[in-house]
Structures are given as structure tokens and as C-alpha cells.
Design an enzyme around this catalytic site. Structure first.
Site, PDB file in Angstrom:
ATOM      1  N   HIS A 154      -0.694  -0.965   6.430  1.00 45.01           N
ATOM      2  CA  HIS A 154      -0.862  -0.592   7.838  1.00 45.01           C
ATOM      3  C   HIS A 154      -2.323  -0.270   8.130  1.00 45.01           C
ATOM      4  O   HIS A 154      -2.895  -0.770   9.099  1.00 45.01           O
ATOM      5  CB  HIS A 154       0.005   0.634   8.150  1.00 45.01           C
ATOM      6  CG  HIS A 154       1.390   0.319   8.602  1.00 45.01           C
ATOM      7  ND1 HIS A 154       2.303  -0.300   7.779  1.00 45.01           N
ATOM      8  CD2 HIS A 154       2.022   0.545   9.780  1.00 45.01           C
ATOM      9  CE1 HIS A 154       3.445  -0.435   8.434  1.00 45.01           C
ATOM     10  NE2 HIS A 154       3.303   0.056   9.655  1.00 45.01           N
TER      11      HIS A 154
ATOM     12  N   HIS B 141       2.764   6.835   2.458  1.00 43.35           N
ATOM     13  CA  HIS B 141       1.504   6.699   1.733  1.00 43.35           C
ATOM     14  C   HIS B 141       0.879   8.057   1.437  1.00 43.35           C
ATOM     15  O   HIS B 141       1.078   9.021   2.184  1.00 43.35           O
ATOM     16  CB  HIS B 141       0.491   5.873   2.539  1.00 43.35           C
ATOM     17  CG  HIS B 141       0.796   4.418   2.592  1.00 43.35           C
ATOM     18  ND1 HIS B 141       0.681   3.596   1.491  1.00 43.35           N
ATOM     19  CD2 HIS B 141       1.214   3.630   3.613  1.00 43.35           C
ATOM     20  CE1 HIS B 141       1.017   2.365   1.828  1.00 43.35           C
ATOM     21  NE2 HIS B 141       1.344   2.355   3.106  1.00 43.35           N
TER      22      HIS B 141
END
Length: 347
Positions: free
Chosen positions: A116, A173
Site C-alpha cells: 500500500h 504492517h
């Protein structure tokens, strides 16, 4: 590294506990920063508004950044917080921290660097650069133009940070993964931005797309050859995701690459078949807005098309064709609107 990730888990936990009432907004930001939106939104807007050259630059940077991200993920074999916190021996003999999971948490690939962060910062960098070029060329007052470019770069920075924070908040993450992804994305975009992508024909698109695909399979084979399991992250996702149905095949690295190759090769094909004006045209805002709305609508409709998941190979192939249709519809619809506009200049 375990101690660093342990400290990052504490930060992640505090983030979730501090903003429990902002989940809907944070999840929306994360979805908006998804790599697929580079193809569904950024590519059509740039192609229709800024010109074919800028649109193709965004396509190139989206494909190359996601390919490089896949290569790095398998090389670095980074953990994801939502499974690491349950698997790590760091917490042996003590209570493990609780991390809330969401529907978008359970991605299946390795975690480092963040896809992302890497793809979004790269694509948005090219998008904002193209936007600023248009502002500087069309806004007559140079002072106002420069002020507008400062605002766009500020918004770029804020948006990139928000996407990174959203990925940490969802336990997808670690902070160091989104930082690495962002830095790599910006560096990659600044390089690709210099390439004259409009000079490449279908053969270049096809060969480069083939290289992306083959290189991923070679990396997969080499990982297996040295005794490692390339599917280790997928298995951990199935094991540690709170709901098995939150684990989706379209988050795998193979699906990302198949989507990229499809969009890339089909874009090269349609641009080679049609006479495309790669330079940005000044004015013509009604035509540009019409083309943009049509291409985005077509892209979103194509995105809703169901792809059967029973056969994995077929799923990836159809995913590639699905993304390829987005490229074809974007270029073709923009050409149709442009042609109609030239034939009816008074409309």
C-alpha cells in the site's frame, strides 16, 4: 529485530486504543490507498485530464512498483503484526498483546515492504507531479500557481502519511515496513517519471510484462529450491486470521502480478492499435470531465465482475483479463470522447 517489532507492537496497540471511534474513517483511508485504485482511479483520471503520457506513466509506475514490492517481499520475508504477535517467542511466559483485526487485516503475502505504502506513494507522486505541471501551465498568475503546487504537495504528504498510519492501525504492517515502502515508492517514481513511456510500442509492453511474470515464477522456484516454503505467509494468514473468510486470494502476490501484467500488456496493445495523442491539451474541461467520468464508471463496473475462485490458475488468468479490460476501456473511451469533441466543437 524481534525487540524492534515488540516496540512497534506496543505503538500499534496504543494507536488502536487511542482512536477506537475512528475505525470507519481509518479503514476507508486504507481502502482508498489500495494498489488496485492506481488502475481504477488514478490511471483513468490522469489519462483523460493530464494526457496519455501522464496516464501511462502512472500505469508504468504502478506496475513496476508492485512487481518490485512482490520481489522484495519474498526476499525480505517480513512478518505481519497480526500473526507475528501470536507466533513470536518474544512473548513466551507472558501475556501476548491483543491486536484487533479487521476485514482488510488478513493479507496473505509477506509484510515488508508495505505494498500500500510503496505503490500509493509512487503513483500519487507521478499524479501530483502531472497535476502541478498542468497548474503551472494553465494558471496565469504565477504566484497563485506556485501556491497551488505547494498545497498539492502538502496534501500528497498528508495523504501518504494517513495511508501508512491506517496500515499500521489495522495490524497489517509494522511501522518500519510502511516507512521502507514509502521511501522506495518515491525514489522509484522519481526515476520512472523521467522515462518517455510514450515511445514504447506493444512489443516493449509485451516483453516487459512477460519479464515481470517469469521473474516472479523464477523467484518462487528458487525459494523452493533452497528449502524454504514460498507459501509460508499464506499459511500463517489462514492460521492466525480471526475469521478464515477474511483471507482472500486476491491479496496474494501472484494475483497482484497477474493484474499488473494484464493491465500493462492490454494498455500497450490498445495504444498501438489507436492513434493516441500523448501530449496534454490545454482547456477542453468539459470533454476531459466527461471522459474521466465515463472511464472511471467503466473501470468500477469491470471491477465488480465476478471471477470464479474454484480453479486458482483460471482465477489469476481471468484477473489479468479483468484488469486488461480497464486499460482498454480507459484508452478507448477517452479516444471516443475526444473524437466526438473534435467533430462537435460547439458542444
Amino acid at each position: 529485530m524481534d525487540q524492534i517489532q515488540r516496540a512497534e507492537i506496543t505503538l500499534l496497540q496504543n494507536l488502536q486504543e487511542t482512536f477506537p471511534d475512528h475505525e470507519t474513517l481509518i479503514l476507508a483511508i486504507s481502502r482508498f490507498g489500495a494498489p488496485k485504485n492506481a488502475f481504477l482511479l488514478c490511471f483513468p483520471i490522469a489519462f483523460c485530464v493530464f494526457g496519455a503520457r501522464s496516464g501511462l506513466q502512472i500505469l508504468w509506475v504502478a506496475v513496476i512498483s508492485e512487481w518490485l514490492n512482490a520481489v522484495l517481499k519474498w526476499l525480505m520475508m517480513g512478518q505481519r503484526p497480526y500473526w507475528w504477535v501470536m507466533e513470536s517467542p518474544v512473548y513466551m511466559g507472558e501475556e501476548r498483546p491483543f491486536l484487533k483485526q479487521f476485514k482488510i487485516t488478513c493479507e496473505t503475502g509477506p509484510g515488508c515492504p508495505s505494498g500500500h505504502a510503496m505503490v500509493t506513494t509512487a503513483v500519487w507522486f507521478v499524479f501530483v507531479s502531472s497535476l502541478n505541471e498542468m497548474i503551472l501551465s494553465e494558471v496565469k498568475n504565477s504566484r497563485n500557481a506556485k501556491m497551488a503546487t505547494r498545497i498539492t504537495w502538502t496534501l500528497y504528504g498528508i495523504g501518504s502519511v494517513l495511508v501508512c498510519v491506517s496500515r499500521v492501525y489495522t495490524a497489517t504492517h509494522f511501522p518500519h515496513q510502511v516507512i521502507l515502502g514509502s521511501v522506495t515508492g518515491v525514489l522509484l517514481a522519481s526515476v520512472i517519471r523521467q522515462y518517455p513511456v510514450e515511445n514504447y510500442g506493444f512489443g516493449s509492453y509485451f516483453l516487459l510484462g512477460l519479464f515481470f511474470l517469469v521473474s516472479i515464477f523464477i523467484e518462487y522456484y528458487l525459494i523452493s529450491l533452497v528449502g524454504l516454503d514460498p507459501a509460508w505467509s499464506f499459511k500463517l494468514a489462514l492460521k492466525r486470521c480471526v475469521y478464515r473468510e477474511w483471507v482472500h486470494m486476491d491479496t496474494t502476490l501472484f494475483y497482484a502480478i497477474s493484474r499488473d501484467v494484464g493491465a500493462f500488456v492490454f494498455a500497450g496493445m490498445i495504444c498501438s492499435c489507436l492513434t493516441v495523442n500523448y501530449e496534454r491539451t490545454r482547456g477542453q474541461y468539459v470533454m476531459k470531465m466527461t471522459a474521466t467520468l465515463l472511464t472511471i464508471a467503466a473501470a468500477l463496473v469491470i471491477d465488480t465482475m465476478y471471477v470464479p475462485r474454484r480453479y486458482i490458475a483460471l482465477f489469476y488468468i481471468l484477473g489479468a483479463f479483468k484488469s486488461g479490460l480497464v486499460s482498454v476501456s480507459t484508452v478507448a473511451l477517452n479516444q471516443i470522447v475526444s473524437s466526438f469533441s473534435r467533430q462537435n466543437p460547439n458542444l
